[in-house]
Write an enzyme that holds these catalytic residues in place. Structure first.
Site, short mmCIF file in Angstrom:
data_model
loop_
_atom_site.label_atom_id
_atom_site.label_comp_id
_atom_site.label_asym_id
_atom_site.label_seq_id
_atom_site.Cartn_x
_atom_site.Cartn_y
_atom_site.Cartn_z
CD GLU A 255 -37.27 11.79 -46.98
OE1 GLU A 255 -38.43 11.34 -46.93
OE2 GLU A 255 -36.40 11.52 -46.16
CB CYS A 294 -44.03 14.93 -48.63
SG CYS A 294 -43.39 15.61 -47.09
P1 NAP Z 1 -39.75 16.92 -59.15
O1 NAP Z 1 -40.31 17.41 -60.42
O2 NAP Z 1 -39.32 15.53 -59.08
O3 NAP Z 1 -38.54 17.90 -58.80
C1 NAP Z 1 -37.84 17.79 -57.60
C2 NAP Z 1 -36.52 18.53 -57.72
O4 NAP Z 1 -35.67 17.82 -58.61
C3 NAP Z 1 -36.63 19.92 -58.28
O5 NAP Z 1 -35.76 20.78 -57.58
C4 NAP Z 1 -36.18 19.76 -59.72
O6 NAP Z 1 -35.65 20.92 -60.27
C5 NAP Z 1 -35.09 18.73 -59.52
N1 NAP Z 1 -34.69 18.02 -60.72
C6 NAP Z 1 -35.47 17.49 -61.69
N2 NAP Z 1 -34.70 16.87 -62.60
C7 NAP Z 1 -33.41 17.01 -62.20
C8 NAP Z 1 -32.16 16.61 -62.73
N3 NAP Z 1 -32.07 15.93 -63.85
N4 NAP Z 1 -31.04 16.94 -62.06
C9 NAP Z 1 -31.09 17.63 -60.92
N5 NAP Z 1 -32.26 18.06 -60.38
C10 NAP Z 1 -33.41 17.74 -61.01
O7 NAP Z 1 -40.76 17.11 -57.94
P2 NAP Z 1 -41.68 18.36 -57.59
O8 NAP Z 1 -42.74 18.42 -58.61
O9 NAP Z 1 -40.86 19.57 -57.35
O10 NAP Z 1 -42.29 17.92 -56.20
C11 NAP Z 1 -43.51 17.23 -56.07
C12 NAP Z 1 -43.29 15.83 -55.60
O11 NAP Z 1 -42.41 15.81 -54.48
C13 NAP Z 1 -44.53 15.13 -55.14
O12 NAP Z 1 -44.64 13.91 -55.79
C14 NAP Z 1 -44.33 14.92 -53.63
O13 NAP Z 1 -44.92 13.76 -53.14
C15 NAP Z 1 -42.88 14.90 -53.50
N6 NAP Z 1 -42.43 15.36 -52.19
C16 NAP Z 1 -41.95 14.49 -51.29
C17 NAP Z 1 -41.52 14.91 -50.05
C18 NAP Z 1 -40.95 13.96 -49.02
O14 NAP Z 1 -40.41 14.40 -48.02
N7 NAP Z 1 -41.06 12.70 -49.24
C19 NAP Z 1 -41.58 16.26 -49.72
C20 NAP Z 1 -42.10 17.14 -50.64
C21 NAP Z 1 -42.52 16.68 -51.88
P3 NAP Z 1 -36.48 21.84 -61.30
O15 NAP Z 1 -37.56 22.46 -60.53
O16 NAP Z 1 -35.49 22.82 -61.77
O17 NAP Z 1 -36.97 20.90 -62.35
#
Ligand code: NAP
Length: 682
Positions: A255, A294
């Protein structure tokens, strides 16, 4: 300074080293640290597979549903504990309500789904498939819990909802979980997991938590595991392409970012209720959670002649958005979740500014109440206007994950559809219209690029759950840019954690496996009439072969008189030319009623009531002079829980009613539903 811990292998574990600093996003003050250093992810996953998995798989769907209900009731009773900490993520009371109570609501909704599953640890899906001429070889589908672990990697924006909406589903399916919230807001998830663990409601090993980074966790996935990811497309794509996922055929549900839109119908001109609804909905979706949703509206697609009206009305409404500390009265929008997020949103706004103009809001010039504007992660709502959306395409590509949206003009509905699709796949879009033709054209035109579409108008506005709310019974997820994933959706979501297996064999064998009587399986006609047996005493396949009844013309006349159904095929033998009937045919409902007269054992006994008929088919005409009999067989049993101490302990028994003629051929088949008292009333 608090050290937020991980819950691993049955205990709370502090990660090694200093850990990542966690901040109060309103004051900017550090509130603690989180570290996952030193955790052995492979060991955690094995623990889930060996401890949580078997414990959950022993339980039936009914038991798992009741477990979730107990959990939801418990969390609901302590919900107020979470609001203060939630405010530290920058959330207002309403934002927190969505996260906390929305999450708990999701657990309740999943708990209720137990009624759609059998009283077994596994599910029987769909109908039997007839695979042979004589019926001695059939097929069916069973769905058993996957024997792995669900790894949920979540985004920072919903630290509670994000976890609960996901674990409710895997727990219902009988699969344990490891939750990895985004480190930034993991302190709130930690608080909730402590409450869950302390409640003792979940079997040990069914939930573990990683508060710090989970880099490397995918290296340990095995066949049978499921990974879900919510976050940015960049991280998602990087994780999705991990060779281990391919090697072990592990599903990865993604997502990601989504440039959702809301469309104003051409009929919804200023002065209509729909116009006002549109302005209200867009403003809400821009500012709730400071736009960190999102599903937030990123593109506002409006008829070109209404652009100015929308700009003025929306600007007026947005100007009432008091920004600041959520604990101060009157504050409508809190902060972003952190400084990094603020920098990122500012960066994206600057990029968008290159191709379109800001018509409301400013990156620097805005007021904040009850907090220091420069220390907290505050940002003002920003409204853009794009005058050439087919050529200036940044608004269809750049997601500023904050209160930022762009007004986009369209000439006709075809253009509106094309613009909506330029998001290249979104979680949701909405159209505000009272014109059914516009609604139909837009929905059918835009559906292939959207996971959900809301059609909003006055008629549903009072009860509408809004553009931004994914509902537990509806699918959440979208194609393309939105990640191509699918989650929730009621029983659909649970099936993602079950392995579907086709089974083939004799009906008696398939009956033994499915615990549902399959036509052609052996029947047990020994012992007393089934209506003399209590729920526990009834066995699948128990059968009553009834006396036979000779159908007469008088029966047809009497039934027509009694019911008032004088359809020509029953009453007029001169009207049968050109029909499939050769004589006046008996009413199907008469055959059903007569069948009841034959199979019912009338004396008071354990059967409490008959509450309906499923799948009733009249398969062969019955004419006067034919005689019918019934094979009445126990098809399925579902135990029911008592509503309260006073309630009668009982279960549902489904019976197959097979009415057959003189040649033994079926003339009518139905499933009737009865409630049967249990012997044990405790
Ligand atoms: P993100 O930086 O991509 O991080 C998402 C998750 O992935 C975090 O828990 C992060 O952990 C983890 N992660 C990152 N690198 C990883 C790796 N190598 N191995 C395992 N886990 C890893 O996203 P965000 O900044 O938290 O969220 C914002 C984005 O999410 C926005 O673009 C939004 O559109 C999207 N979003 C989408 C939805 C949906 O349902 N489609 C819902 C909510 C948000 P760490 O925090 O420890 O880095």
């Amino acid at each position: 300074m608090k050290n937020y811990k991980n819950y691993a292998l049955g205990s709370w574990v502090k990660g090694d080293g200093e850990g990542t600093a966690l901040y109060n996003s309103i004051s900017g003050n550090q509130i603690g640290t989180a570290s996952s250093k030193g955790l052995d992810f492979a060991e955690m996953m094995n623990y889930a597979r060996k401890t949580g998995g078997p414990a959950l798989r022993k339980m039936t769907f009914q038991e798992r549903g009741l477990m979730l209900k107990a959990l939801a009731l418990h969390l609901h009773s302590v919900k107020n504990k979470f609001y203060a900490l939630s405010a530290e993520t920058g959330a207002t009371k309403i934002d927190s309500w969505i996260d906390i109570e929305g999450g708990i609501g999701n657990v309740f909704a999943n708990a209720s789904l137990r009624k759609n599953f059998p009283d077994l640890p596994y599910h029987i899906e769909g109908d039997m498939a007839q695979l042979s001429k004589n019926g001695s070889f059939i097929g069916h589908h069973i769905m058993t819990p996957k024997e792995g672990v669900a790894v949920h990697i979540n985004a920072f924006n919903f630290p509670i909802w994000g976890m609960l909406e996901k674990i409710a589903v895997n727990l219902m399916a009988g699969v344990p979980a490891i939750v990895k919230p985004a480190t930034l807001t993991s302190f709130l998830t930690e608080h909730m997991v402590r409450e869950i663990v302390d409640s003792g409601i979940l079997p040990e090993g069914s939930l573990q938590l990683i508060c710090g980074s989970a880099r490397g966790i995918i290296d340990s996935v095995e066949t049978g595991d499921i990974v879900t990811f919510t976050g940015s497309a960049d991280t998602g794509k990087m994780l999705k392409s991990h060779p281990r996922l391919i090697d072990k055929a592990v599903p990865f549900n993604m997502e990601a970012d989504s440039l959702n839109c809301s469309v104003l119908g051409t009929d919804a001109v200023p002065g209509t209720i729909e116009f006002d609804l549109f302005i209200k909905e867009v403003q809400k979706e821009m500012t709730v959670k400071a736009g960190q949703k999102c599903t937030a509206v990123r593109r506002i697609i409006v008829p070109e002649i209404l652009v100015e009206d929308v700009q003025i009305a929306l600007g007026k409404r947005l100007s009432k958005t008091t920004i600041g500390n959520p604990s101060v009265d009157g504050v409508r929008m809190g902060s972003l979740a952190g400084d990094e997020q603020k920098m990122e949103v500012r960066e994206k706004v600057k990029k968008l500014s290159k191709s379109q103009e800001i018509v409301f809001g400013s990156l620097d010039n805005f007021d904040v109440v009850g907090a220091d504007k420069d220390k907290g992660a505050f940002i003002s709502p920003i409204l853009f206007l794009n005058d050439d959306p087919f050529n200036k395409i940044d608004c269809h590509n750049i997601e500023a994950f904050g209160p930022v949206s762009t007004i986009i003009p369209y000439k006709n509905i075809e253009e509106a559809i094309e613009l909506a699709k330029m998001g290249k796949g979104s979680l949701v879009c909405s159209i505000i219209t009272n014109d059914m033709k516009i609604a139909e054209q837009f929905v059918l035109g835009a559906a292939s690029m959207h996971g959900r579409i809301l059609v909003l108008n006055e008629a549903c506005s009072k009860e509408s759950t809004g553009h931004g709310s994914p509902m537990p019974l509806l699918t959440h997820g979208g194609p393309g840019r939105a990640g191509g994933g699918e989650e929730m959706g009621g029983i659909r979501g649970i099936k993602h954690y079950l392995q579907r297996t086709a089974i083939q064999g004799h009906p008696t064998t398939i009956t033994a496996i499915t615990k549902q009587y399959q036509v052609g399986a052996s029947q047990n006609t020994d012992g007393p009439h089934v209506f003399r047996k209590h729920f526990e005493e009834i066995k699948i396949g128990d059968t009553v072969i009834t006396d036979r009844h000779l159908v007469t013309l008088d029966n047809i006349e009497d039934f027509a008189e009694l019911s008032g159904d004088k359809f020509y095929a029953h009453m007029d033998e001169n009207a049968l030319e050109g029909t499939i009937f050769t004589e006046r045919v008996a009413h199907g409902y008469f055959i059903m009623s007569k069948a009841a007269g034959l199979f019912v054992d009338a004396e008071k006994g354990p059967v409490l009531l008959n509450y309906g008929i499923d799948e009733c088919r009249f398969t062969k005409p019955v004419y006067p002079g034919m005689s019918v009999g019934v094979r009445f067989t126990v098809k399925e049993k579902i135990s029911q829980e008592k509503r309260d101490e006073e309630d009668i302990a009982k279960g549902i028994v489904k019976f197959l009613v097979d009415v057959y003629d003189d040649d033994g051929e079926t003339v009518m088949m139905a499933t009737i539903l009865t409630m049967v008292r249990k012997l044990n009333q405790k």
